[in-house]
Design an enzyme around this catalytic site. Structure first.
Site, PDB file in Angstrom:
ATOM      1  N   HIS B 110      -3.996  -7.297   3.843  1.00 32.48           N
ATOM      2  CA  HIS B 110      -4.834  -6.631   4.858  1.00 32.48           C
ATOM      3  C   HIS B 110      -6.264  -7.177   4.875  1.00 32.48           C
ATOM      4  O   HIS B 110      -7.082  -6.715   5.674  1.00 32.48           O
ATOM      5  CB  HIS B 110      -4.859  -5.117   4.629  1.00 32.48           C
ATOM      6  CG  HIS B 110      -3.510  -4.460   4.801  1.00 32.48           C
ATOM      7  ND1 HIS B 110      -2.799  -4.546   5.987  1.00 32.48           N
ATOM      8  CD2 HIS B 110      -2.749  -3.734   3.949  1.00 32.48           C
ATOM      9  CE1 HIS B 110      -1.643  -3.885   5.841  1.00 32.48           C
ATOM     10  NE2 HIS B 110      -1.583  -3.394   4.618  1.00 32.48           N
ATOM     11  N   ASP B 149       6.405  -6.976   3.997  1.00 34.95           N
ATOM     12  CA  ASP B 149       5.841  -5.678   3.623  1.00 34.95           C
ATOM     13  C   ASP B 149       6.080  -4.704   4.782  1.00 34.95           C
ATOM     14  O   ASP B 149       6.194  -5.119   5.935  1.00 34.95           O
ATOM     15  CB  ASP B 149       4.339  -5.874   3.377  1.00 34.95           C
ATOM     16  CG  ASP B 149       3.660  -4.675   2.747  1.00 34.95           C
ATOM     17  OD1 ASP B 149       3.408  -4.712   1.540  1.00 34.95           O
ATOM     18  OD2 ASP B 149       3.355  -3.715   3.482  1.00 34.95           O
ATOM     19  N   HIS B 151       3.993  -2.656   5.970  1.00 35.32           N
ATOM     20  CA  HIS B 151       2.785  -2.584   6.790  1.00 35.32           C
ATOM     21  C   HIS B 151       2.536  -3.933   7.445  1.00 35.32           C
ATOM     22  O   HIS B 151       2.770  -4.973   6.822  1.00 35.32           O
ATOM     23  CB  HIS B 151       1.579  -2.200   5.931  1.00 35.32           C
ATOM     24  CG  HIS B 151       1.765  -0.923   5.167  1.00 35.32           C
ATOM     25  ND1 HIS B 151       2.195  -0.906   3.862  1.00 35.32           N
ATOM     26  CD2 HIS B 151       1.616   0.373   5.537  1.00 35.32           C
ATOM     27  CE1 HIS B 151       2.292   0.353   3.453  1.00 35.32           C
ATOM     28  NE2 HIS B 151       1.952   1.152   4.453  1.00 35.32           N
ATOM     29  N   ASP B 238       7.709  -2.126   0.191  1.00 39.99           N
ATOM     30  CA  ASP B 238       7.622  -0.735   0.629  1.00 39.99           C
ATOM     31  C   ASP B 238       8.512  -0.408   1.822  1.00 39.99           C
ATOM     32  O   ASP B 238       8.448   0.696   2.363  1.00 39.99           O
ATOM     33  CB  ASP B 238       6.161  -0.331   0.890  1.00 39.99           C
ATOM     34  CG  ASP B 238       5.317  -1.489   1.362  1.00 39.99           C
ATOM     35  OD1 ASP B 238       5.896  -2.517   1.766  1.00 39.99           O
ATOM     36  OD2 ASP B 238       4.082  -1.376   1.335  1.00 39.99           O
TER      37      ASP B 238
END
Lengths: 551, 440
Positions: B110, B149, B151, B238
């Site tokens: 991120h 991931d 996200h 995740d």
């Protein structure tokens, strides 16, 4: 007085040590077919003129286990594994295993139960097997499944012996524990026979002192206790040598030690006066095990190493072709070079010079050749030391604090022992730019090491305060925590109590307890702390009896 | 046994946390450590464990523009984590190992080009730092990054958004339902790099079957078509059915077979917060799969709790998604030319960026010079406001490699002009050709 016996490849050495000094020493040829004969011959010789009643302990460093492994004299083992989910290790263990259901997870919780019917079926399958090894994944966090399987084995077979993986080592590494348990079971009977014979023979000579056996980690254990964990007596020769160095030279700070023998040099690194351990355990044959051992590197260079020139370059070892030419051997050796260079005084000087002439390049004097040979040997040893240092420096670390710190070993002193140490060790030290010592008595260092090795034992305690229990793997113990507010300090105290218990059971005096490692983690669930996971390992520090101390 | 070993950099940072109870805390990889040590994975002959090196601030400056500087935002842990990624990649490009996995924390995907603080648990982008290091020191050019991931990898997307040599593919739980709220199909790269950013938002509850449909029918064919020098996997874990921060339904087997199909040269750990129920098994599965070993027995003890199958609605959605993104990929060259023609000399983008961990709001304007002779240059103006940090602003120009003299001059002029106006606190030129980040 302490009596030490080291069974070597050629000779069995025996020494008697009193107040830190060698007061008697003797040797007898090693009898490979029947080790006990050579041991007793050396014992008789060293006790000549020594009052056996004054002995407080007899300690043996023997190749009995190592030989059994190397020569494949291993009993058929019924190997039962509870691997749960994960890597399939069936093809990676020394014996075809029977795979059982049942799983303990990383927190020591049962997530699948083992089945008695599977054990019964395995017993039918393993008909005729008398020794068994049982290893379960995460059994060190909860030994219940291994213990249940052992119970079923007793019901469905007639085992003479069962080794549990969690009892041979308290640390994580299922694969290594499975291999350790296998070897322990495989040498159990052979070692037991030897131990009983040794005990009886020593007693038959009027020696009433207890008999101990050296372990790979330099500790000793009473022969009786060793009967249950014989695998720990593998590779005791190098361990004896390291302890001998500790006794004879007491290295301080960071150091490197060399045991330069006939055909090999064993190298150890030292920190804070103690030798470094192999991080995860010893390798037995092709299999990694959880047997604690010193971290040693062996290279094929020694006094008897065969020396020749290939394409103009001097090549040394790794094999030997017999003794030095100066001693009537057939081919040039490192010892011949040492004699010509004036670094050794034994043998026929003319034959040594002849050996160097055979090795000389055009126009070289024999002295020049001898110097080149020794330089080449020293260079090879230096390279091996550099390799070990690099390896240690690149050992992975799991904390930021350790990652940013320079952990590269920087030895400041070199200690040499063994027959060829006087000629080679100073040359290696000179190349490393550090000081060198070759202590007196260096030739019988191994036997001295065995004589003065202190008994040692360890326990691994792991507490999970969220679940309210703790385990001590080596004791097969899982018990409720005394309080929910359990701290690392409490864990150390509790571990020390269990260490004392375990030591008492093994007949070992408790002295110099040290922490091997500890860790403490907060368990956070849903943004609040629900408990702690605390682990610590304590041991009676491996080392040597100093003057006045003893069993 | 693999002919060449597999490399593993394992760095659980047992003494580092964002805050004591944060998902990014000391405990995160504890059970993973327990599992891989207990399995004996670090001992088997085909696996070689490496100690992470320390990345340098210069390695970070090659990617980021830290305001006022990157050093004031990071700790040693970030340098070890980025260094771990570099260590893993270097072992691969030097040929010591066939593939490698940097199982490290803290994560990075991120973290964007401009850094005012920490967002989504990330401060520097460890994959990007690794990629630019490889380009600088090992002559690697074409790189594909597959972000697995849950996200959206918005930081990695941001850093490579204008770079046609970097293919960035991210699948993730639909941004309308999860942080950071981006990663829609229309985010496809700026005009010169249109099509080399591919976003695959997946509906909450997507199972192994759905994921592998997208993998087999889109991701793998696109990778083969792109022919990268190196494939990187941003290996977040995740998407697992037990993850507490997301709502997907992938299993350890799903992740392991993904790793086996992807055949990434280097994997770098990102997120994954089901620290007990998922990470031990997912990591074991990925390690075995990447090492070419049998992973079929790696199954979560509570696998019965994993949702299975695929609803008709999700099935239809995925079919459409694959068709749409496949078409974009096939037509990317003509779409790119059309977009460039429409934009003219400069392409501009204005964005608000939120730093959830640091409580900072950033307003950013990018102005990309579209040059017919080279990759142009990028001018970035940034203003940020935070409770603890107050107001911070900067203006920077980024000069890509192989830039033409006019663009080099243009970048410099843009920064000097901004400085003359004096609207910002800090001025920088990041020059990829000279490998420098200069304060002006």
């Amino acid at each position: 007085m302490l009596l030490g016996i080291d069974v070597g490849g050629t000779y069995t050495d025996a020494v008697v040590v009193a107040e830190g000094k060698v007061i008697a020493q003797a040797k007898a040829p090693t009898t490979h077919d029947d080790l006990l004969a050579g041991i007793l011959a050396a014992l008789d010789r060293v006790l000549d003129g020594v009052d056996a009643a004054g002995l407080r302990r007899v300690a043996l460093s023997t190749t009995i286990v190592t030989n059994a492994v190397v020569e494949g004299r291993l009993e058929r083992v019924g190997l039962l594994l509870l691997p749960g989910p994960g890597m399939d290790i069936s093809a990676l263990v020394p014996e075809r295993p029977r795979i059982l259901s049942g799983y303990i997870d990383h927190r020591g919780r049962e997530t699948a139960a083992p089945r008695e019917a599977e054990v019964a079926s395995a017993c039918r399958d393993l008909d005729g097997c008398e020794v068994y090894a049982v290893a379960g994944k995460f059994a060190v966090r909860n030994p219940a499944h291994e213990q249940a399987v052992a119970g079923w084995l007793r019901r469905h077979a007639r085992p003479a012996h069962i080794t549990l993986g969690s009892a041979v080592a308290g640390s994580l590494n299922f694969w290594r524990r499975a291999n350790s348990a296998y070897y322990n079971a495989a040498v159990w009977r052979h070692f037991g026979r030897f131990a009983r014979a040794a005990q009886a023979a020593v007693a038959g000579r009027g020696v009433t002192a207890p008999v101990y056996i050296l372990k790979a980690d330099g500790g000793t254990m009473p022969l009786a206790a060793a009967g249950e964990r014989p695998v720990e007596a593998v590779f005791t020769g190098p361990a004896a040598s390291v302890l001998g160095i500790m006794a004879l030279a007491a290295p301080r700070g960071e150091a490197v030690s060399l045991d330069i023998g006939g055909t090999t040099t064993d190298i150890a690194l030292w920190r804070d006066g103690a030798p470094l351990f192999a991080e995860r355990g010893a390798q037995i044959g092709d299999y990694p095990t959880a047997v604690r051992a010193f971290w040693l590197r062996s290279i094929g260079i020694g006094g008897d190493s065969f020396v020749r020139r290939e394409n103009g370059r001097i090549i040394i070892g790794p094999e030997g072709r017999g003794p030095a030419m100066a001693l009537g051997g057939p081919a040039p050796t490192v010892s011949d070079a040492m004699i010509v260079a004036g670094a050794a005084g034994f043998g026929d000087k003319d034959r040594a010079a002849e050996a160097m002439r055979l090795t000389a390049a055009g126009g070289e004097t024999v002295q020049e050749t001898a110097r080149s040979v020794l330089a080449a040997a020293a260079e090879a040893i230096q390279a091996a030391i550099a390799n070990m240092i690099d390896e240690r420096a690149s050992e992975p670390v799991y904390r930021v604090e350790d990652a940013v710190r320079d952990l590269r070993p920087q030895p400041a002193a070199l200690i040499g022992v063994g027959g060829a140490a006087a000629g080679l060790a100073p040359l290696v030290a000179e190349r490393l730019g550090i000081r060198c010592s070759v202590p007196e008595g260096a030739v019988v260092a191994n036997a001295v090491g065995a004589a003065v090795a202190r008994p040692t034992i360890e326990v691994t305690l792991r507490a999970d305060t969220a679940q309210g229990y703790y385990t001590v793997a080596e004791l097969g113990l899982r018990a409720a925590l005394p309080s929910r507010r359990f701290t690392l300090a409490n864990a150390r105290e509790l571990a020390a109590r269990h260490l004392a218990e375990r030591a008492a059971a093994a007949g070992i005096p408790v002295a110099d307890v040290e922490s091997v490692y500890d860790e403490e983690f907060n368990l956070v669930r849903g943004f609040s702390t629900t408990g702690k996971i605390i682990a610590c390992q304590l041991q009676i520090k491996p080392g040597i009896f100093t003057a006045g101390e003893g069993v | 046994m693999a002919v060449k070993p597999f490399g593993l950099v394992f760095f659980p940072a047992f003494d580092w946390a964002l805050t004591p109870t944060h998902p990014e805390r000391e405990e995160r990889l504890l059970y993973t450590r327990d599992q891989i040590v207990e399995e004996g994975l670090l001992d088997i002959p085909g696996i070689r464990e490496y100690k992470p090196r320390l990345a340098t601030l210069r390695d970070a400056d090659r990617v980021h523009i830290g305001v006022p500087d990157i050093g004031s935002h990071i700790t040693d842990a970030h340098l070890v984590s980025a260094g771990g990624a570099i260590t893993a990649a270097e072992a691969v490009v030097k040929g010591e190992v066939a593939r490698a996995f940097a199982l490290v924390r803290p994560p990075g995907h991120h973290a964007m080009r401009v850094v005012h603080g920490t967002r989504g648990f990330c401060t520097i982008n460890i994959e990007a730092v690794m990629v630019e290091y490889l380009r600088r020191h090992h002559g690697i050019r074409r790189v594909a990054i597959v972000d697995t991931d849950v996200h959206h990898g918005d930081g990695t997307q941001d850093i490579f958004y204008h770079d046609p040599d970097t293919l960035f593919i991210s699948f993730h739980q639909d941004g309308r339902t999860l942080y950071p709220g981006s990663g829609f199909t229309d985010e496809a790269g700026s005009p010169p790099a249109l099509g080399t950013t591919i976003n695959l938002p997946l509906p909450p509850g997507t199972t192994d079957e759905g994921l592998h449909y997208v993998l087999d029918n889109l991701i793998i064919p696109v990778l083969e078509d792109f022919r990268p020098d190196l494939v990187i996997n941003s290996a977040g874990q995740d998407n697992h059915y037990s993850d507490p921060l997301a709502s997907m339904a992938i299993t350890a087997q799903g992740y392991a077979s993904l790793a086996a199909k992807l055949r990434a040269d280097v994997a770098v750990l990102e997120g994954g917060y089901s620290i007990e129920d998922a990470l031990p098994y997912v990591n074991t599965g990925i390690i075995l799969a990447m090492a070419g070993l049998d992973y079929s027995r790696v199954v979560e003890p509570d696998i019965a709790a994993a949702p299975r199958g695929l609803s008709d609605g999700t099935r239809a959605y995925l079919r459409e998604l694959v068709a749409k993104q496949g078409a974009l990929w096939r037509e990317r060259e003509s779409l790119s030319s059309a977009a460039a023609a429409k934009a003219g000399d400069f392409w501009t983008r204005r964005r608000g960026i939120y730093y959830d961990d640091s409580g900072i709001s950033e307003q950013q304007v990018e102005r990309l010079r579209l040059c017919p002779h080279c990759r142009g240059y990028l001018a970035v103006a940034t203003e940020a406001e935070g409770h603890r940090t107050g107001y911070q602003s900067a203006f920077a120009a980024v000069v890509p490699r192989e830039s033409c003299p006019a663009c080099r001059q243009g970048a410099k002029d843009a920064v000097l002009a901004a400085k003359r106006q004096g609207k910002y606190q800090h001025y920088y030129i990041q020059d990829k050709e000279n490998d420098s980040l200069e304060r002006v």
